[in-house]
Design an enzyme around this catalytic site. Sequence first.
Site, PDB file in Angstrom:
ATOM      1  N   GLY A   1      55.051  21.611  83.668  1.00 28.87           N
ATOM      2  CA  GLY A   1      55.895  21.209  82.552  1.00 28.87           C
ATOM      3  C   GLY A   1      57.344  21.628  82.666  1.00 28.87           C
TER       4      GLY A   1
ATOM      5  N   SER B   1      55.887  14.274  83.806  1.00 30.39           N
ATOM      6  CA  SER B   1      54.923  15.302  84.168  1.00 30.39           C
ATOM      7  C   SER B   1      55.378  15.992  85.444  1.00 30.39           C
ATOM      8  CB  SER B   1      53.533  14.675  84.354  1.00 30.39           C
ATOM      9  OG  SER B   1      52.564  15.654  84.677  1.00 30.39           O
ATOM     10  N   CYS B   2      54.731  17.124  85.768  1.00 29.47           N
ATOM     11  CA  CYS B   2      55.049  17.848  87.003  1.00 29.47           C
ATOM     12  C   CYS B   2      53.912  18.821  87.272  1.00 29.47           C
ATOM     13  CB  CYS B   2      56.392  18.566  86.889  1.00 29.47           C
ATOM     14  SG  CYS B   2      56.449  19.805  85.578  1.00 29.47           S
ATOM     15  N   GLY B   3      54.227  20.036  87.718  1.00 32.64           N
ATOM     16  CA  GLY B   3      53.197  21.028  87.972  1.00 32.64           C
ATOM     17  C   GLY B   3      52.796  21.796  86.730  1.00 32.64           C
TER      18      GLY B   3
ATOM     19  N   TRP C   1      50.293  18.981  85.584  1.00 37.10           N
ATOM     20  CA  TRP C   1      49.213  18.935  86.565  1.00 37.10           C
ATOM     21  C   TRP C   1      48.315  20.169  86.523  1.00 37.10           C
ATOM     22  CZ3 TRP C   1      47.190  14.979  88.865  1.00 37.10           C
ATOM     23  CH2 TRP C   1      46.242  15.194  89.874  1.00 37.10           C
TER      24      TRP C   1
END
Length: 340
Positions: free
Chosen positions: A295, A291-293, A322
């Site tokens: 994708g 995951s990240c901000g 996120w």
Amino acid sequence: MATSILFRASSRRSPIAIAKPTFTRFVMSRSQSTFRSYLVEPFELSEALKANAPTKLSTAPRTVPVCGSWFLPNDPQKRTGYQVYKQSHIPDAVFFDLDKVADTSSPYPHMLPSPEVFQDAMSNLGVNRDDVLVVYDTAELGIFSAPRVAWTLRAFGHPAVHILNNYKLWVDQGYRTEEGEQEPVDKTNYPLPALDRTKVAAFDQVKEIAKDYNKEGHEEIQILDARSKGRWEGKDPEPRPGLSSGHIPGSVSVPVPELLDPKTKAYLRPAELKKIFESKGVDPNKPIISSCGTGVTAVVIDAALTTAGFGEGNRRVYDGSWTEWAQRVQPTDNLILKSE
């Protein structure tokens, strides 16, 4: 899909320089590809382009550079991927626009497109299904958005996809570059693909994992977060206004810079990457969700896992990441954690 944004490049060229080969990366089988690993070094791509340059007359599979440049919306210099592409790119590269080859009806940025949108984009790029695609990033960022583009291509089943490690080294080592606008390419008839949904984690799936975290009998699914440690801890703001920072319960912070060489901004060696994941308690035998901000950099982690020798069969990317999580979970869910 407008064809005006999907063209092959042609313009002024800089002289050729000879660069010394570096080291060989983790070997991963790829049908129809002459490259030995998922990550491709600049000298390998240069040799492949010399041996198998794209031409209008040949019908043989080609090696095609794909520029996947992209910048965050809060970029201090207001850069865009296409602007940087115009300034410098690999000869005969095509530009893949993450924001336009996407589900533009989604409230979240650059979510995976429909098969029809993907098919149209690939056709307008002039790409054939048997072409070998090597995706690269910007010289400024090194490795950032290219893994996301490569993952998208693979999620839709393109057989031979690789990541250049990286364009900064390509430029620094003196390989040929071009500048300027793009010229139209001959449209191909790329077949309608199917999305491999086993590569994608959806919001509801991640929510169930988070709700079960620390409960007896819960599935031991690992969530790796590529955002900065400050955002993961909830101490630094998110780049998109109005979003709370923090992290998904049970997630592990794996900031992107930890996976890259600080000077070259290329991926670290496989053994170094493996050591980093092991130090964070990542178990290669258990399922992993990156995951990240939004994708994008989640796939920097995913590609690093591949390079480190982690199997791909039990890995997914949380597409909404996120941005979706912080907007969809309710305060009463207690699913946004902050470090004290």
